[in-house]
Motif scaffolding. Sequence first.
Motif, PDB file in Angstrom:
ATOM      1  N   PHE A  66      80.081 -23.835 -70.153  1.00 16.45           N
ATOM      2  CA  PHE A  66      80.587 -24.323 -71.444  1.00 16.45           C
ATOM      3  C   PHE A  66      79.473 -24.982 -72.248  1.00 16.45           C
ATOM      4  O   PHE A  66      79.435 -24.872 -73.480  1.00 16.45           O
ATOM      5  N   VAL A  70      79.550 -22.887 -75.434  1.00 19.57           N
ATOM      6  CA  VAL A  70      80.511 -23.513 -76.352  1.00 19.57           C
ATOM      7  C   VAL A  70      79.961 -24.798 -76.965  1.00 19.57           C
ATOM      8  O   VAL A  70      79.979 -24.971 -78.182  1.00 19.57           O
ATOM      9  N   VAL A  95      86.337 -19.131 -76.156  1.00 21.54           N
ATOM     10  CA  VAL A  95      87.451 -19.734 -75.424  1.00 21.54           C
ATOM     11  C   VAL A  95      88.567 -18.706 -75.188  1.00 21.54           C
ATOM     12  O   VAL A  95      89.150 -18.637 -74.106  1.00 21.54           O
ATOM     13  N   TYR A  99      89.434 -17.911 -71.314  1.00 21.86           N
ATOM     14  CA  TYR A  99      90.767 -18.182 -70.761  1.00 21.86           C
ATOM     15  C   TYR A  99      91.647 -16.935 -70.760  1.00 21.86           C
ATOM     16  O   TYR A  99      92.813 -17.004 -70.356  1.00 21.86           O
ATOM     17  N   CYS A 106      92.519 -23.369 -67.157  1.00 19.03           N
ATOM     18  CA  CYS A 106      91.343 -24.238 -67.264  1.00 19.03           C
ATOM     19  C   CYS A 106      91.335 -25.139 -66.031  1.00 19.03           C
ATOM     20  O   CYS A 106      92.208 -25.997 -65.884  1.00 19.03           O
ATOM     21  N   TRP A 131      83.055 -31.809 -74.557  1.00 17.90           N
ATOM     22  CA  TRP A 131      83.682 -30.882 -75.503  1.00 17.90           C
ATOM     23  C   TRP A 131      84.081 -31.629 -76.767  1.00 17.90           C
ATOM     24  O   TRP A 131      83.796 -31.198 -77.890  1.00 17.90           O
TER      25      TRP A 131
END
Lengths: 187, 187
Positions: A66, A70, A95, A99, A106, A131
């Motif tokens: 991540f 992300v 995402v 997912y 998650c 995040w």
Amino acid sequence: MPKPPTSREAVVPVLAEAFREHGYEGASMAILQDATGLGRGSLYHFFPGGKEEMATAVLADIRTWFDDHVFAPLRTNSTDRAQAREGIGSMFDEVRRYYRSGRRVCLPGVFAVGRERDRFDTAVAAYFSQWIDALTIALNVLGIRAPRQHAIHLIAAIQGGITLARALDDPAVFDGAIAAARTSLDL
Amino acid sequence: MPKPPTSREAVVPVLAEAFREHGYEGASMAILQDATGLGRGSLYHFFPGGKEEMATAVLADIRTWFDDHVFAPLRTNSTDRAQAREGIGSMFDEVRRYYRSGRRVCLPGVFAVGRERDRFDTAVAAYFSQWIDALTIALNVLGIRAPRQHAIHLIAAIQGGITLARALDDPAVFDGAIAAARTSLDL
DNA sequence: GTCTATAAAGCGATAGAC
DNA sequence: GTCTATCGCTTTATAGAC
């Protein structure tokens, strides 16, 4: 019967998927053995701490992924609105793929609502904190009011979207949540 | 050591709390025995089907509670806007108390993201379907566009709020999510 | 480094006394 | 209706051969 992975780092993603599918308690050593194609001895050789060390390695691996795919694109220059928009748009794309429209859970989120939170609290909190912090930066660049509160709201919508998509067994619910979040930001 | 409950219906809420705290697998018979103050024999007398029957009874009890306290006030007359507003406002109040600002998990939600979904899929889906349907009615009365999509979004925000509040160990995150949802509807 | 065998503990469920 | 004792199975983890 594709491959028995031979290095610790190659095993971690396989363990991650097993934990996602069966949960921490549900993923017995027998299941992890089958999933990795490794014997008990090999698993304990790579992870002397057993399941707890495996889950810790998995959480670290997830956070690294991540961070790269992300969080990093969200931590934009404070003046570059286009870059912030692209970072957030990329977040929604990544995402949704990661997912699998809610078919995949998650793991930090599942741990957060279970007893696993007590054992892995720092890793779970760190995942969501990073995040939130990264998304707050991008929203702030876009001039959104109360950007941190808004970031929390967006991430909560994603997590809740996973829950509802799985509860109703309907991936379109997750995709709709992502689409609505996009629309709310004019993306 | 307050009370060993003597009827099946009195035991169910105690079992519910044990399942919320420990999860389905984590709530061992020993834990359920301690929580209820009943011996193994008594538990199996009330629930011959063992843990699975206990969880089924718990899910039914949860659904009844939500039906009475949350869903019913949402199913308003199609012309009464004030009643719809009150139903939604009451939903936020009841939900915040019920989930204790995210300190308490949503059992159908936890089951939805775990393996338990396979066994209790109809009960889990029914819980969220009824919630969505009832909230859609109230939102429709208020003239909200795409009321069903909006209802899903609001419920997802609540579920995700629980996840994040627990992950960050900060009930204010849940309260903030509820407050934001209220504000977005001018309640 | 990988395997099998096994130890020690916990699990859900059952039986039977009271 | 409630209890204790126990069965049979699975669990995690370890030991030791190869």
